[in-house]
Enzyme design. Structure first.
Site, PDB file in Angstrom:
ATOM      1  N   ASP A  38     -81.994   3.776 -35.838  1.00  0.00           N
ATOM      2  CA  ASP A  38     -82.991   2.706 -35.791  1.00  0.00           C
ATOM      3  C   ASP A  38     -82.323   1.349 -35.989  1.00  0.00           C
ATOM      4  OD1 ASP A  38     -84.815   4.777 -35.858  1.00  0.00           O
ATOM      5  OD2 ASP A  38     -85.201   4.553 -38.017  1.00  0.00           O
TER       6      ASP A  38
HETATM    7  N1  URA Z   1     -83.708   8.985 -39.285  1.00  0.00           N
HETATM    8  C1  URA Z   1     -84.368   7.815 -39.283  1.00  0.00           C
HETATM    9  O1  URA Z   1     -85.487   7.729 -39.756  1.00  0.00           O
HETATM   10  N2  URA Z   1     -83.767   6.744 -38.738  1.00  0.00           N
HETATM   11  C2  URA Z   1     -82.530   6.777 -38.223  1.00  0.00           C
HETATM   12  O2  URA Z   1     -82.027   5.757 -37.742  1.00  0.00           O
HETATM   13  C3  URA Z   1     -81.851   7.996 -38.233  1.00  0.00           C
HETATM   14  C4  URA Z   1     -82.455   9.092 -38.779  1.00  0.00           C
END
Ligand code: URA
Length: 232
Positions: free
Chosen positions: A107
């Site tokens: 993310d």
């Molecule tokens: N899980 C999440 O919630 N975000 C990420 O970026 C990776 C794994």
């Protein structure tokens, strides 16, 4: 054995210029084999034999790097989503064709270990649900993580909102009241945040520190290094 590619194909494949620009690029005397300046964009020569601006072509077999992703960058190629992880790479790598893409995604608000490659077959293989490489995340939450989460996560029974299959067993190590290390062997959308949300916590900080046996070592945010396939 496949025929070597044409010079104009090689130059665009490795991001030096477009196929159309190749004739001018070559005419400028920028492409050599040893000390011989090459002139014909249609000549077929193995890329490994070429020097461009006096340098060998980098990452001929594939580009594969591990990046310490800084916060605030997306892994998407959609410009509407904001600044991307690719923006921090050398321009020539960004112009490669096939283009470079992350293997899986982190993310925008997650930092840490992400692989980037231009090898579509490798990318597909490593993203397949059959590929159960452990992914280690360090996280911080807005409140104390309930100890019961450890058993719930490892049980393989937690079904996330909107899913029909439970998460695979995951290892949660609580390292401080609102800090933990979570090891997953799959990668559902926003999985870490959703798992923590299922036990009443909001993830405030999230960092991926390890993928299989691969770690970031001393890479600072925004830095990368080359990786061999057998390191993954
Ligand atoms: N899980 C999440 O919630 N975000 C990420 O970026 C990776 C794994």
């Amino acid at each position: 054995m496949a025929r070597p590619p044409r010079l104009d194909q090689t130059l665009s494949r490795f991001g030096y210029c477009s196929r159309r620009e190749a004739a001018g690029f070559i005419k400028a005397g920028r492409v050599c084999r040893g000390t011989l300046i090459l002139r014909d964009p249609e000549e077929r020569i193995e890329p490994v034999e070429l020097l461009v601006d006096g340098q060998p072509i980098p990452f001929i077999e594939r580009l594969l790097i591990v990046v310490n992703k800084p916060l605030g960058l997306v892994c998407s190629h959609d410009e509407k989503e904001g600044p991307a992880i690719y923006d921090i790479l050398p321009e020539q790598w960004r112009r490669r064709d096939p283009q470079v893409s992350s293997i899986g995604r982190l993310d925008k608000d997650t930092s840490g270990l992400i692989l980037i490659t231009d090898d579509g077959v490798l990318n597909h293989r490593l993203c397949s649900p059959k590929h159960h490489e452990a992914k280690t995340y360090e996280l911080e939450t807005d409140r104390a993580i309930p100890v019961s989460a450890v058993e719930l996560f490892v049980s393989g029974t937690l079904v996330l909102a909107g899913e029909d299959k439970p998460c695979l067993p995951a290892t949660l190590e609580i390292t401080a009241p609102n800090r933990a290390r979570l090891i997953l062997t799959e990668g559902k959308y926003h999985q870490v945040r959703r798992m923590l949300s299922a036990v009443g916590c909001t993830v405030m900080k999230l960092h991926r520190s390890q993928l299989g046996k691969l770690t970031l070592g001393d890479l600072a945010p925004g830095q990368w290094r080359e990786v061999r396939v057998d390191e993954i």
